[in-house]
Enzyme design. Structure first.
Site, short mmCIF file in Angstrom:
data_model
loop_
_atom_site.label_atom_id
_atom_site.label_comp_id
_atom_site.label_asym_id
_atom_site.label_seq_id
_atom_site.Cartn_x
_atom_site.Cartn_y
_atom_site.Cartn_z
CG ASP A 157 40.79 41.93 56.62
OD1 ASP A 157 41.62 42.53 55.94
OD2 ASP A 157 40.71 42.04 57.86
CG ASP B 213 45.23 45.16 54.62
OD1 ASP B 213 46.01 45.68 53.81
OD2 ASP B 213 45.00 45.64 55.75
NE ARG C 291 47.36 47.96 54.89
CZ ARG C 291 46.60 48.74 55.66
NH1 ARG C 291 47.07 49.90 56.06
NH2 ARG C 291 45.40 48.36 56.02
#
Length: 591
Positions: A408, A429, A495
């Site tokens: 993140d 991510d 994703r």
């Protein structure tokens, strides 16, 4: 991206969807800022009574109480929303709604939503003094900030679409602001989903139906403004434009607004020593300088239409969750270069904070610009979600910057954003959020993750099909950092965090560290038929398409016309606002 976003391989179990000089106001000129303040005043004077009435009415409906019969206009309007029953129930008792046309129901819907958000903010503020543990306090404070920003977005939208409004907000502005309001509430809800207890339950009750009302307002405005959602293509690209053809790819970045001076156009490329900054930050202090960035932000004016330049000299600045709030507009931060001016921090979800709360630096004030700096979160991979830079500022630009982290790293939270010639590093991510964002000429590096992890470059969280949001990666390089050895860990292009996730890679180099399948599931078949993942004329060893996923929502983009929908000119309408920043950009697919 809270703990609920740790994938199956990280948790060992399946998971569900997660979770800018002071300004004097001349009231005779009716400035947009003044009008916005007036709207706020009116809204909060009446919000409590109206919102309580709406809540009582909705509860009565739920208990089987009778309701006025909706008009044909209300029925037709609400049939286009995702929550039609709530739509009808929220409109029928609003003064004038039963006799309103479908077009006049647009501002009425936004008005209803604005008042409910304002009332929810008022109620939520009342429990600020209650005892809360660190994690609950983090989620609660997030919600207050997000509600305030959402009220701002909804107010701007209402002033723009009201029949007698003099506001200059365009169709694209309104869609962006309504989308951001919805995203804000979704983020608030995600944070609350991680905590338990009576206060959490109280907050849930105060926030009832906000997400659905925001979704309905967006749907009503979007459809009335010109079209239905078609095959995942950004809704704003098919809408009847309310301005000149300034947004076409042929519109040159050398065409600037008449009010823009030459000096400001050159700001992005002038050496820092040649720029006359309004505020200077230096670790060593000295005449006319501040020692901390927090002091500089506090000194900057609020709600200013003038660009305020903050020069941050070389040094490492570790301050507690630096934030450029929504009132600090048109701030530009200039450093001495990547790795020289470094804003750093080590907050993570391991500190019992929400992901939103971990950012080393955050900006929500519109017109935010950062140049020649490094943003870092050094928490490390074992601390999971740890944000280096979070941006929810509309018309924001990050230029020649470095963003360092692991999971993140970069939170592109909301609104319209542009990144040019940046280096971005991470693992899981590491580019995530729900902005309408374009990355151009950037280097995106996957690093070595923890043993049980896979690398995922993006996790886009478009919640609603009417939102104009998504991640566009254009003319970039997708690379492996030096610590990531070939074949040691799998790396994927992205994703789907939320149901309508949207990400495209165009004309970019993709390294051989990217798995041949390209994309990774979130959880089973979740969102595979509702997402929009696209690839267009990429190159490099990782760009081969033969083994790519066969999901219904994935496609190889074959036409220039479709790919152009995700360019600076059309996806974030950059040709109408980026020239004022002085940043070079490619408006269309190619020069």
């Amino acid at each position: 991206m809270e703990y609920g976003r740790l994938g199956k391989s990280e948790q060992g179990s399946s998971k569900t969807e997660p979770l800018p000089n002071e300004q004097n106001f001349d009231t005779s000129k009716k400035s947009p800022t003044l009008k916005l303040l007036l709207v706020f005043s009116v809204v909060f004077l009446v919000a409590s009574a109206v919102s309580v009435a709406v809540i009582v009415m909705l509860r009565a409906r739920a208990s089987g109480g009778s309701a006025p019969k909706p008009s044909v206009a209300i029925s037709r309007t609400c049939s286009r929303t995702r929550y039609p029953n709530l739509c009808v129930n929220s409109l029928v008792d609003f003064p004038g709604a039963l006799s309103a046309t479908e077009r006049n129901l647009v501002p009425i819907s936004v008005n209803v939503t604005l008042r409910r958000f304002g009332h929810a903010l008022s109620l939520s503020t009342e429990i600020n003094n209650l005892d809360m543990d660190a994690h609950l306090r983090s989620a609660y404070e997030d919600c207050l900030e997000l509600l305030e920003d959402a009220v701002d977005h909804l107010s701007r939208s209402l002033t723009s679409i009201s029949p007698d409004s003099e506001s200059s907000g365009s169709t694209q502005d309104v869609v962006t602001w309504l989308s951001a309001a919805l995203t804000n509430q979704d983020t608030c809800t995600d944070g609350l989903d991680e905590v338990k207890g009576k206060i959490k339950d109280q907050m849930d009750e105060k926030l009832t139906n906000l997400l659905e009302l925001a979704s309905n307002s967006l749907a009503i405005y979007a459809t009335e403004s010109g079209g239905d959602e078609l095959d995942g293509i950004p809704i704003q690209n098919r809408r009847r434009l309310m301005e000149s053809d300034v947004n076409s790819p042929e519109h040159s970045q050398d065409s600037y607004p008449k009010w823009l001076g030459r000096r400001e156009r050159e700001l992005m490329d002038l050496p820092a020593a040649e720029i006359q900054a309004d505020i200077v930050v230096s670790k060593d202090g000295g005449n006319g300088t501040y020692k901390t960035i927090a002091e500089a932000i506090k000194k900057a004016p609020e709600n200013s239409d003038r660009r305020t330049i903050i020069y941050v000299r070389a040094g490492k600045y570790e301050e507690d969750n630096l934030k450029v709030g929504r009132k600090k507009k048109n701030l530009m931060f200039i450093g001495d270069g990547k790795g020289k001016t470094v804003i750093t921090g080590g907050k993570s979800v391991a500190d019992k904070l929400t992901t939103f709360h971990t950012a080393s630096f955050a900006a929500t004030g519109s017109g935010f610009i950062a140049r020649d700096m490094t943003f870092e979160n050094y928490a490390g991979p074992s601390k999971h979600q740890a944000v280096a830079l979070r941006i929810g500022a509309d018309h924001s630009v990050v230029y020649r910057c470095e963003v360092l982290g692991y999971q993140d790293t970069l939170y592109v939270h909301s609104n319209r954003q542009f990144y040019r010639e940046c280096d971005i590093y991470g693992t899981v991510d590491f580019i995530f959020g729900n902005a309408a964002v374009v990355f151009q000429n950037c280097n995106i590096y996957a690093k070595k993750p923890m043993a049980s992890q896979k690398n995922t470059i993006t996790a886009q969280n478009r919640k609603d099909p009417n939102q104009n949001t998504g991640i566009s990666i254009h003319a970039c390089k997708i690379l492996a950092a030096p610590d990531l050895k070939k074949g040691e860990f799998q790396t994927y292009l992205g994703r789907p965090w939320k149901m309508y996730a949207r990400t495209v890679y165009m004309l970019s180099f993709i390294g051989d560290h990217v798995d041949p399948h390209g994309w990774l599931e979130w959880n089973g078949d979740f969102a595979l038929d509702t997402l929009y993942y696209g690839e267009y004329m990429n190159n490099g060893p990782g760009a081969a398409l033969a083994q790519r996923v066969k999901w219904p929502g994935y496609q190889v983009i074959k036409s220039d016309s479709e790919a152009s929908k995700f360019t600076v000119a059309k996806f974030i309408y950059g040709s109408s606002w980026l020239p004022s920043t002085g940043v070079a950009f490619l408006a269309g697919l190619s020069a």
